[in-house]
Enzyme design. Structure first.
Site, short mmCIF file in Angstrom:
data_model
loop_
_atom_site.label_atom_id
_atom_site.label_comp_id
_atom_site.label_asym_id
_atom_site.label_seq_id
_atom_site.Cartn_x
_atom_site.Cartn_y
_atom_site.Cartn_z
CG HIS A 34 -1.97 -1.19 1.25
ND1 HIS A 34 -3.26 -1.02 1.15
CD2 HIS A 34 -1.71 -2.62 1.30
CE1 HIS A 34 -3.70 -2.01 0.86
NE2 HIS A 34 -3.15 -3.04 1.31
CG ASP A 125 -4.95 2.14 1.76
OD1 ASP A 125 -5.69 1.45 1.99
OD2 ASP A 125 -4.16 1.60 0.93
CB THR A 147 -3.18 -0.25 -3.13
OG1 THR A 147 -3.76 -0.99 -1.94
CG2 THR A 147 -2.98 0.97 -2.53
CB ALA A 346 15.16 -8.90 -5.56
CD GLN A 348 8.36 -7.79 -7.53
OE1 GLN A 348 8.72 -8.86 -6.91
NE2 GLN A 348 7.16 -7.40 -7.73
CG ASN A 367 1.78 -2.77 -5.66
OD1 ASN A 367 1.04 -1.89 -6.22
ND2 ASN A 367 2.04 -2.60 -4.29
N GLY A 386 -6.32 -12.41 0.56
CA GLY A 386 -6.61 -11.22 0.21
C GLY A 386 -7.25 -11.21 -1.23
CG ASP A 387 -5.55 -8.13 -3.95
OD1 ASP A 387 -4.72 -8.81 -3.10
OD2 ASP A 387 -5.41 -7.15 -4.48
CD GLN A 388 -1.54 -12.40 -2.02
OE1 GLN A 388 -1.35 -13.64 -2.01
NE2 GLN A 388 -0.84 -11.51 -1.10
#
Length: 467
Positions: A34, A125, A147, A346, A348, A367, A386-388
């Protein structure tokens, strides 16, 4: 309250009021997924001439030294760090209660210093409903930043219907039932966090929906070419709330807006330089998701058995119930030393842009999903919460640029090995790479001159100045 230090201001005038720059106030939810888009949005608005003030909790506080042009106002939260995913929902709900009174004092002080007319708006948010309520009492117009995807936002809005029609709470025998009102979702793709039976999650989503519906506008980190149908649906369902699809924010925001809470190991970029194009699998499950010790073992040996070069992020706290976060199976390092690299974190976006990366094994946070789409990198999807799950469904069945690994079951090394082969070495993966390349091109067109994202940003700025 002790006044925070004066902000550093560059010379902009297009968003000025009475000779002074207009201010946008920001309040991100204090989790990496977020914080990142909120700071990308801040960079975008700062480049358009706004002065930026960031309110933030002490938990996961951003580093002001990385953003010398912004002003930072700490808001005490008194909230403990969660120890497991299931605690995150409770913590989010508690955060607003913990800092509501303090935030009111901080906001009132800032308004008095800047003058109310100099403040264009607050962006918060959507999971911070008390922030919206405090701002409303102080007559500060507030925009909501979601987000996640437009599809996920539509799912939030539909949550009462999902209970009314019996999709929720989830029944094991109905997990593969299509949600006909929200294609392409199945019941098992709906938003679930931890083992909650629906009570806390229902409250969380209800508050987020209230925040959106009472806001002065909804800002989404998505773009027309990726979610045209979903955006049209949101604009229809939120007729009284303007919707601004200003993504992909990481591509539109100026460079230098790093807001990572973890220090990336940049040596991995040099390591990638030694590999042929599209030969390396990048593996990272984000900043919050946790896997079981057994899944770690099966993941490791599946990666080892695939024979594919890999870069794997094994971050502190990634293994649930384990004090030894970085203990990979004995013999794994020796068996993969010539073709693998393991890092704690990393950079990313740079990794996904690297020519050597041919696939991304991801938890499918929004993201990460958008970053992979924008670089044309196909995905292996292992969603956790969650939203994954919903994001993974879109990756595999709508955009067709990836495939899910394991479903709802524990991982098995043979299954992992086979999935990596499908993505990285089989013709199926080559076809995904072609489709991913097409999405990358579409994202580039959206962010380029004449693309849909730039006028959306113009409309957002104009809207903020008119509030």
């Amino acid at each position: 309250m002790t006044p925070p230090p004066a902000p550093t201001m560059a010379a902009h005038s297009n968003t000025s009021h009475g000779g002074r720059r207009r201010h946008v106030l920001l309040f991100p939810l204090p989790y990496q997924g977020h914080i990142n888009p909120m700071f990308r949005l801040a960079g975008l608005l700062h480049a358009r001439g706004f002065a930026i003030t960031v309110f933030h909790t002490h938990f996961n506080a951003p580093d002001p030294a990385r953003h010398p042009d912004y002003r930072f106002v700490p808001v005490p939260d008194g909230s403990p760090v969660p120890v497991a995913i299931k605690d995150v929902v409770a913590q989010i709900l508690e955060l607003g209660v913990a800092f509501e009174a303090t935030f009111r004092d901080r906001l009132a002080s800032v308004l008095e210093e800047y003058s109310r007319d100099a403040v264009a708006c607050l962006v918060a948010d959507t999971h911070l409903l008390p922030i919206f309520e405090v701002a409303a009492r102080l007559s500060v117009p507030t925009l909501a930043l979601r987000t996640g995807s437009a599809a996920c936002c539509a799912c939030f809005l539909a949550y009462p219907m999902l209970f009314e029609k019996g999709y929720l709470p989830v029944q094991e025998s109905q997990r593969d039932r299509p949600v006909v009102e929200l294609p392409p979702y199945r019941v098992r793709d709906l938003l679930v966090i931890g083992e909650d039976d629906g009570g806390l999650v229902r409250e969380l989503l209800s508050r987020a929906v209230t925040a959106v519906k009472t806001s002065s506008g909804l800002i989404l980190n998505t773009f027309d070419a990726l979610e045209r149908r979903e955006l049209e649906g949101l604009r229809r369902d939120l007729a009284a709330v303007p919707v601004f699809d200003v993504g992909p924010l990481h591509k539109l925001s100026p460079a230098g807006g790093d807001s990572s809470l973890l220090l990336p190991d940049r040596s991995c970029l040099e390591w990638l330089d030694a590999w042929p194009p599209e030969s390396v699998l990048y593996v990272s499950f984000g900043s919050v998701a946790c896997m079981s010790p057994q899944d770690l073992v099966e993941t490791a040996w599946g990666i080892a058995g695939s024979g594919v070069p890999f870069l794997w992020v094994v971050r502190p706290g990634m293994i649930s119930g384990s004090a030894d976060d970085h203990r990979l199976p004995e013999g794994f390092e020796a068996s993969t030393r010539e073709r693998g690299k393991v890092v704690a974190w990393a950079p990313q976006e740079e990794v996904l842009r690297h020519r050597a990366v041919g696939g991304f094994w991801t938890h499918c946070g929004w993201n990460s999903t958008v970053e992979s789409v924008c670089e044309g990198v196909p995905m292996l999807c292992r969603p956790y919460f969650g939203d994954q799950m919903g994001n993974a469904r879109y990756v595999e069945h709508v955009w067709r640029v990836g495939l899910e690994v394991g479903g709802n079951l524990a991982l098995a090394r043979g299954q992992v090995e086979a999935a990596i082969g499908r993505l990285m070495t089989d013709e199926e993966g080559d076809k995904m790479r072609v489709r991913a390349g097409e999405l990358k091109k579409a994202a580039g067109e959206c962010t380029g001159e004449g693309g849909s994202s730039r006028p959306a940003i113009d409309k957002l700025v104009t809207h903020m100045l008119a509030l």
